[in-house]
Design a protein around this motif. Sequence first.
Motif, mmCIF file in Angstrom:
data_model
loop_
_atom_site.group_PDB
_atom_site.id
_atom_site.type_symbol
_atom_site.label_atom_id
_atom_site.label_comp_id
_atom_site.label_asym_id
_atom_site.label_seq_id
_atom_site.Cartn_x
_atom_site.Cartn_y
_atom_site.Cartn_z
ATOM 1 N N PHE A 13 17.653 -13.993 -2.623
ATOM 2 C CA PHE A 13 17.955 -15.391 -2.902
ATOM 3 C C PHE A 13 17.603 -15.803 -4.336
ATOM 4 C CE2 PHE A 13 16.946 -14.813 1.592
ATOM 5 C CZ PHE A 13 18.211 -15.040 2.117
ATOM 6 N N ASP A 14 17.278 -14.839 -5.190
ATOM 7 C CA ASP A 14 17.064 -15.127 -6.602
ATOM 8 C C ASP A 14 18.418 -15.373 -7.247
ATOM 9 O OD1 ASP A 14 14.353 -14.709 -6.290
ATOM 10 O OD2 ASP A 14 14.390 -12.675 -7.120
ATOM 11 N N LEU A 15 18.496 -16.415 -8.051
ATOM 12 C CA LEU A 15 19.767 -16.726 -8.692
ATOM 13 C C LEU A 15 20.145 -15.634 -9.691
ATOM 14 C CD1 LEU A 15 19.423 -20.555 -9.379
ATOM 15 C CD2 LEU A 15 20.498 -19.406 -7.438
ATOM 16 N N PRO A 16 21.392 -15.173 -9.660
ATOM 17 C CA PRO A 16 21.816 -14.162 -10.627
ATOM 18 C C PRO A 16 21.896 -14.761 -12.027
ATOM 19 C CG PRO A 16 23.695 -14.935 -9.367
ATOM 20 C CD PRO A 16 22.476 -15.592 -8.774
ATOM 21 N N GLN A 17 21.734 -13.920 -13.010
ATOM 22 C CA GLN A 17 21.823 -14.352 -14.390
ATOM 23 C C GLN A 17 23.278 -14.439 -14.835
ATOM 24 O OE1 GLN A 17 19.046 -15.328 -16.164
ATOM 25 N NE2 GLN A 17 18.131 -15.052 -14.140
ATOM 26 N N ASN A 41 14.688 -18.439 12.061
ATOM 27 C CA ASN A 41 14.204 -18.423 10.678
ATOM 28 C C ASN A 41 15.311 -18.049 9.709
ATOM 29 O OD1 ASN A 41 11.528 -19.009 11.488
ATOM 30 N ND2 ASN A 41 11.280 -16.863 12.052
ATOM 31 N N ASN A 42 16.213 -17.191 10.167
ATOM 32 C CA ASN A 42 17.319 -16.764 9.315
ATOM 33 C C ASN A 42 18.470 -16.267 10.176
ATOM 34 O OD1 ASN A 42 17.173 -13.771 9.685
ATOM 35 N ND2 ASN A 42 15.176 -14.018 8.723
ATOM 36 N N LEU A 43 19.627 -16.159 9.544
ATOM 37 C CA LEU A 43 20.830 -15.627 10.181
ATOM 38 C C LEU A 43 21.516 -14.679 9.215
ATOM 39 C CD1 LEU A 43 22.482 -18.961 11.431
ATOM 40 C CD2 LEU A 43 21.270 -17.312 12.846
ATOM 41 N N THR A 44 22.120 -13.640 9.738
ATOM 42 C CA THR A 44 23.060 -12.829 8.968
ATOM 43 C C THR A 44 24.374 -12.876 9.737
ATOM 44 O OG1 THR A 44 22.399 -10.776 10.065
ATOM 45 C CG2 THR A 44 21.284 -11.310 7.985
ATOM 46 N N PHE A 45 25.477 -12.861 9.000
ATOM 47 C CA PHE A 45 26.769 -13.003 9.666
ATOM 48 C C PHE A 45 27.903 -12.630 8.734
ATOM 49 C CE2 PHE A 45 25.306 -17.074 7.965
ATOM 50 C CZ PHE A 45 26.349 -17.459 7.129
ATOM 51 N N ASN A 46 29.029 -12.296 9.339
ATOM 52 C CA ASN A 46 30.286 -12.181 8.609
ATOM 53 C C ASN A 46 30.931 -13.559 8.656
ATOM 54 O OD1 ASN A 46 29.994 -9.386 8.194
ATOM 55 N ND2 ASN A 46 30.817 -8.981 10.223
ATOM 56 N N PHE A 47 31.734 -13.851 7.663
ATOM 57 C CA PHE A 47 32.361 -15.166 7.636
ATOM 58 C C PHE A 47 33.799 -15.086 7.174
ATOM 59 C CE2 PHE A 47 31.082 -14.654 3.265
ATOM 60 C CZ PHE A 47 32.098 -15.259 2.538
ATOM 61 N N ASN A 86 36.756 -14.022 2.794
ATOM 62 C CA ASN A 86 35.798 -13.584 3.794
ATOM 63 C C ASN A 86 34.731 -12.717 3.157
ATOM 64 O OD1 ASN A 86 36.724 -10.821 3.762
ATOM 65 N ND2 ASN A 86 38.482 -11.508 4.943
ATOM 66 N N GLY A 87 33.685 -12.436 3.925
ATOM 67 C CA GLY A 87 32.595 -11.620 3.411
ATOM 68 C C GLY A 87 31.422 -11.614 4.368
ATOM 69 N N HIS A 88 30.224 -11.438 3.805
ATOM 70 C CA HIS A 88 28.995 -11.330 4.593
ATOM 71 C C HIS A 88 27.920 -12.200 3.950
ATOM 72 C CE1 HIS A 88 26.211 -9.474 7.402
ATOM 73 N NE2 HIS A 88 25.344 -9.425 6.410
ATOM 74 N N CYS A 89 27.119 -12.875 4.792
ATOM 75 C CA CYS A 89 26.063 -13.760 4.295
ATOM 76 C C CYS A 89 24.727 -13.484 4.981
ATOM 77 C CB CYS A 89 26.388 -15.222 4.568
ATOM 78 S SG CYS A 89 27.725 -15.927 3.641
ATOM 79 N N ALA A 90 23.685 -13.851 4.261
ATOM 80 C CA ALA A 90 22.344 -13.965 4.819
ATOM 81 C C ALA A 90 21.886 -15.385 4.515
ATOM 82 C CB ALA A 90 21.402 -12.945 4.193
ATOM 83 N N LEU A 91 21.462 -16.098 5.547
ATOM 84 C CA LEU A 91 21.001 -17.473 5.411
ATOM 85 C C LEU A 91 19.545 -17.492 5.842
ATOM 86 C CD1 LEU A 91 22.826 -20.530 6.991
ATOM 87 C CD2 LEU A 91 20.389 -20.199 7.257
#
Length: 182
Positions: free
Chosen positions: A176-180, A33-39, A49-54
Amino acid sequence: MINKLIFLFLLFSIVEASANVKEKIIQNLKSTNNLTFNFEQNVNGKTENGHCALSYPQKIFCKYNLKNNKILVSNGKSIVIKTNSSYYLYPLERTPLNLILNKKFLINKIENLNERILDNKFVNFKFFEEDFEVNIFFDYNTLDLIGWQTTDIYQNLSITFLNSVEKNQKLNSDLFDLPQQN
C-alpha cells in the motif's frame, strides 16, 4: 381472524429475517480486516479487470490486466493511478473510494439504512454522502462485499464487481506504499 394472524406472523418473519441479514452483514464486516479479490470494473461503458487487495482502514492496491501496467494504490490518505505513461495523485477524501474503504463509516451507514434484497442473491444498501451516490452490494449467502456502484460529482458512473473474494489473508503492508512518479 385466522388469516389476519397468519398475515401478521408472515410479516414479522420477513422483517425479522431482513434485520437478521443486515446484522449478519455488519458482524461480517466487523470481523473483516482485509479482502483480496478479482474485479471487473465498468466506468462510463469502458470495462477493465484485474486483482485487488483491500485493507481496512482505507487502503487498496489494484493491478489491472492491461498492457499499460495500470495500478491503483491508496495508502489511506492519497490515491495514485499509475500506468507506463501517466501518474495521477488525488486526495483519497475527494473520491468515492474514501467511503467504500472506510469500514467504520460503512457499518454506521448500514446500521441506519434499509436494505434491498435482490433475487435472494444480493443485499444492497444505497446512500448519498457529500457529492457521491454509492450503492454497496453483498452476497446474500456469504454476506461478503461483492461490489459497488458510484456516481461522482461529474456524474461518472463506475460499477465494480468482485469475485473470488477471500477474507483476512496475510498481506504485505508495503503493498500500500504509493508508487513513485517516473
